[in-house]
Design a protein around this motif. Structure first.
Motif, mmCIF file in Angstrom:
data_model
loop_
_atom_site.group_PDB
_atom_site.id
_atom_site.type_symbol
_atom_site.label_atom_id
_atom_site.label_comp_id
_atom_site.label_asym_id
_atom_site.label_seq_id
_atom_site.Cartn_x
_atom_site.Cartn_y
_atom_site.Cartn_z
ATOM 1 N N ALA A 134 -4.800 4.974 -9.451
ATOM 2 C CA ALA A 134 -4.333 3.999 -8.540
ATOM 3 C C ALA A 134 -5.495 3.190 -8.120
ATOM 4 O O ALA A 134 -5.152 1.699 -7.881
ATOM 5 C CB ALA A 134 -4.129 5.014 -7.317
ATOM 6 N N ARG A 153 1.898 9.186 -6.503
ATOM 7 C CA ARG A 153 1.850 10.631 -5.843
ATOM 8 C C ARG A 153 2.437 11.551 -6.772
ATOM 9 O O ARG A 153 2.132 12.657 -6.946
ATOM 10 C CB ARG A 153 2.408 10.594 -4.493
ATOM 11 C CG ARG A 153 2.363 11.830 -3.886
ATOM 12 C CD ARG A 153 2.946 11.841 -2.407
ATOM 13 N NE ARG A 153 2.795 13.023 -1.600
ATOM 14 C CZ ARG A 153 3.571 14.220 -1.758
ATOM 15 N NH1 ARG A 153 4.687 14.048 -2.479
ATOM 16 N NH2 ARG A 153 3.177 15.052 -0.781
ATOM 17 N N TRP A 171 -6.104 9.470 -8.632
ATOM 18 C CA TRP A 171 -6.495 8.636 -7.645
ATOM 19 C C TRP A 171 -7.589 7.471 -8.359
ATOM 20 O O TRP A 171 -7.428 6.209 -7.776
ATOM 21 C CB TRP A 171 -7.302 9.199 -6.621
ATOM 22 C CG TRP A 171 -6.598 10.326 -5.638
ATOM 23 C CD1 TRP A 171 -6.875 11.574 -5.932
ATOM 24 C CD2 TRP A 171 -5.328 10.024 -5.026
ATOM 25 N NE1 TRP A 171 -5.868 12.452 -5.057
ATOM 26 C CE2 TRP A 171 -4.993 11.301 -4.738
ATOM 27 C CE3 TRP A 171 -4.480 9.204 -4.690
ATOM 28 C CZ2 TRP A 171 -3.927 11.511 -3.979
ATOM 29 C CZ3 TRP A 171 -3.166 9.030 -3.965
ATOM 30 C CH2 TRP A 171 -3.060 10.572 -3.872
ATOM 31 N N LEU A 195 2.092 1.716 -3.328
ATOM 32 C CA LEU A 195 1.218 2.123 -4.124
ATOM 33 C C LEU A 195 0.948 3.705 -4.194
ATOM 34 O O LEU A 195 0.747 4.781 -5.176
ATOM 35 C CB LEU A 195 -0.047 1.621 -3.930
ATOM 36 C CG LEU A 195 -1.451 2.075 -4.797
ATOM 37 C CD1 LEU A 195 -1.314 1.372 -6.407
ATOM 38 C CD2 LEU A 195 -2.588 1.473 -4.073
ATOM 39 N N TRP A 196 1.116 4.267 -3.229
ATOM 40 C CA TRP A 196 0.944 5.921 -2.756
ATOM 41 C C TRP A 196 2.055 6.322 -3.284
ATOM 42 O O TRP A 196 2.044 7.627 -3.955
ATOM 43 C CB TRP A 196 0.936 5.837 -1.167
ATOM 44 C CG TRP A 196 0.646 7.309 -1.044
ATOM 45 C CD1 TRP A 196 -0.540 8.387 -1.123
ATOM 46 C CD2 TRP A 196 1.636 8.338 -0.260
ATOM 47 N NE1 TRP A 196 -0.273 9.389 -0.531
ATOM 48 C CE2 TRP A 196 0.969 9.567 -0.034
ATOM 49 C CE3 TRP A 196 2.958 8.099 0.051
ATOM 50 C CZ2 TRP A 196 1.586 10.543 0.211
ATOM 51 C CZ3 TRP A 196 3.614 9.219 0.414
ATOM 52 C CH2 TRP A 196 2.973 10.458 0.827
ATOM 53 N N LEU A 197 3.277 5.958 -3.151
ATOM 54 C CA LEU A 197 4.434 6.356 -3.420
ATOM 55 C C LEU A 197 4.748 6.574 -4.935
ATOM 56 O O LEU A 197 5.099 7.402 -5.694
ATOM 57 C CB LEU A 197 5.890 5.714 -2.788
ATOM 58 C CG LEU A 197 6.013 6.126 -1.260
ATOM 59 C CD1 LEU A 197 7.149 5.026 -0.911
ATOM 60 C CD2 LEU A 197 6.368 7.742 -1.183
ATOM 61 N N GLY A 220 0.678 -1.236 0.038
ATOM 62 C CA GLY A 220 0.029 -0.142 0.110
ATOM 63 C C GLY A 220 0.882 1.194 -0.130
ATOM 64 O O GLY A 220 0.603 2.111 -0.726
ATOM 65 N N GLY A 221 1.886 1.299 0.883
ATOM 66 C CA GLY A 221 2.888 2.609 0.766
ATOM 67 C C GLY A 221 3.552 2.634 -0.596
ATOM 68 O O GLY A 221 3.544 3.811 -1.034
#
Length: 354
Positions: A36, A20, A33, A15-17, A12-13
């Protein structure tokens, strides 16, 4: 259980990085978003998020590197870090991602500013070197050199050669996890709907940006890197696995998300039933690519075998034949290849088949 939770948090981290950096590039941040969400809700992403496999992190490294590369004020550290992750995980993917970035820096007028050109090229080179250095050191220590390691890797892969494995990748959309080969396993048409809709949504996203007179260069570069990352698996590797194309899916999700938002905007502004139907079809195609676990983990005549209880038995050889669990026992086969069995509690057990 704790290991699985840790892997999910790590995925999950990542995916965010990964997505972003695109918030400062796309005109509508909501598209990032949505992209993602599209990528993260694929069954392939969900399945491998809890597994110690490199492809999800390769996909996020590539997505982040391209985003940092395209930023109005290029984030050189992000480019180098993203490419280092990709190259460290899979060196061939690192090269496939780096080549379009170098060509874009040299050929795209918007990126050809002298000072930033040098910075972008240096960041790409630094990422490749940082990711490849551990691989090269290990090749010298364990394999007697880079050439020997490449030769051994090619032998394990069954010999890299000019092939066209599109059908194998279509077959693998709903499993098996390793299509090597997929003898007797057909292509399910409902599952291929995602592959039909994805290029349509990508094209719609590019057309939407051009119609609005906004630069399509960022989305075109995402498409170019996605094609470059997928090409070796489609034209050089003589087998398929769903996870191989995760980097391409992540990058193509960005223009596809722009296309989806354009459909949503059109449906809301004009109260258009055809637009609403098109959006529903796109979502159904996306959700239709998520097979039931029983379909995903079905047995095939060769490659990773399946179990009667839903637990896979993976062979550590390309020539292994099917082996199936039966009430906790392994049906023995004449093949002497080593195997790894996963019990109901996912506890690996390893040994030869006698």
């Amino acid at each position: 259980m704790l290991l699985r939770v840790w892997l999910l948090l790590l995925a999950g981290g990542a995916l965010w990085l990964g997505f972003r950096p695109w918030l400062r590039i796309l005109h509508r941040p909501a598209a990032v978003w949505v992209a993602a969400g599209l990528y993260g809700s694929l069954w392939i992403s969900l399945f491998y998020a809890g597994s110690a496999m490199p492809n999800h992190y390769t996909a996020m490294g590539a997505t982040a590197a391209v985003g940092c590369f395209l930023a109005p004020h290029p984030q050189y550290a992000g480019v180098a870090a993203g490419l280092a992750v990709v190259t460290l995980m899979r060196p061939n993917d690192g090269v496939a991602v780096a080549v379009p970035l170098v060509l874009a820096a040299v050929l795209m007028p918007a990126l050809r500013d002298h000072g930033r050109l040098r910075g972008r090229l240096s960041a790409v080179a630094a990422g490749l070197v940082a990711g490849a250095l551990p691989w090269i050191v290990e090749a010298e220590v364990r394999f007697g050199g880079v050439r020997n390691r490449l030769a051994e890797a090619g032998e394990v892969q069954g010999g890299l050669r000019a092939v066209f494995s599109l059908r194998a990748h279509l077959t693998a959309l709903d499993g098996p996890l390793l299509c090597r080969p997929c003898t007797g396993d057909g292509v399910l048409l409902p599952v291929t709907e995602w592959w039909v809709l994805l290029p349509l949504l990508v094209g719609l996203g590019l057309w939407t940006e051009r119609r609005a007179r906004r630069s399509t260069a960022p989305l075109w570069l995402a498409v170019a890197v996605a094609v470059a990352a997928a090409a070796p698996y489609l034209f050089l590797v003589p087998y398929a696995a769903p996870r191989f194309l995760l980097p391409a899916y992540a990058l193509l999700a960005l223009p596809a998300a722009v296309g989806i938002l354009a459909v949503v905007h059109g449906a809301r502004a004009r109260r258009s039933r055809p637009a609403a139907a098109a959006l529903a079809l796109a979502l159904l195609g996306h959700w239709g690519s998520r097979p039931l676990s029983s379909t995903l983990m079905r047995a095939s005549n060769s490659g990773p075998a399946e179990t009667g209880t839903g637990s896979p038995l993976c062979c550590a050889s390309t020539g292994c034949t099917r082996r199936v669990f039966s009430r906790g026992t392994v049906r023995r086969s004449p093949s002497p290849t080593p195997w790894v069995a996963l019990s109901r509690r996912r506890i690996p057990r390893r040994g030869p088949v006698r």
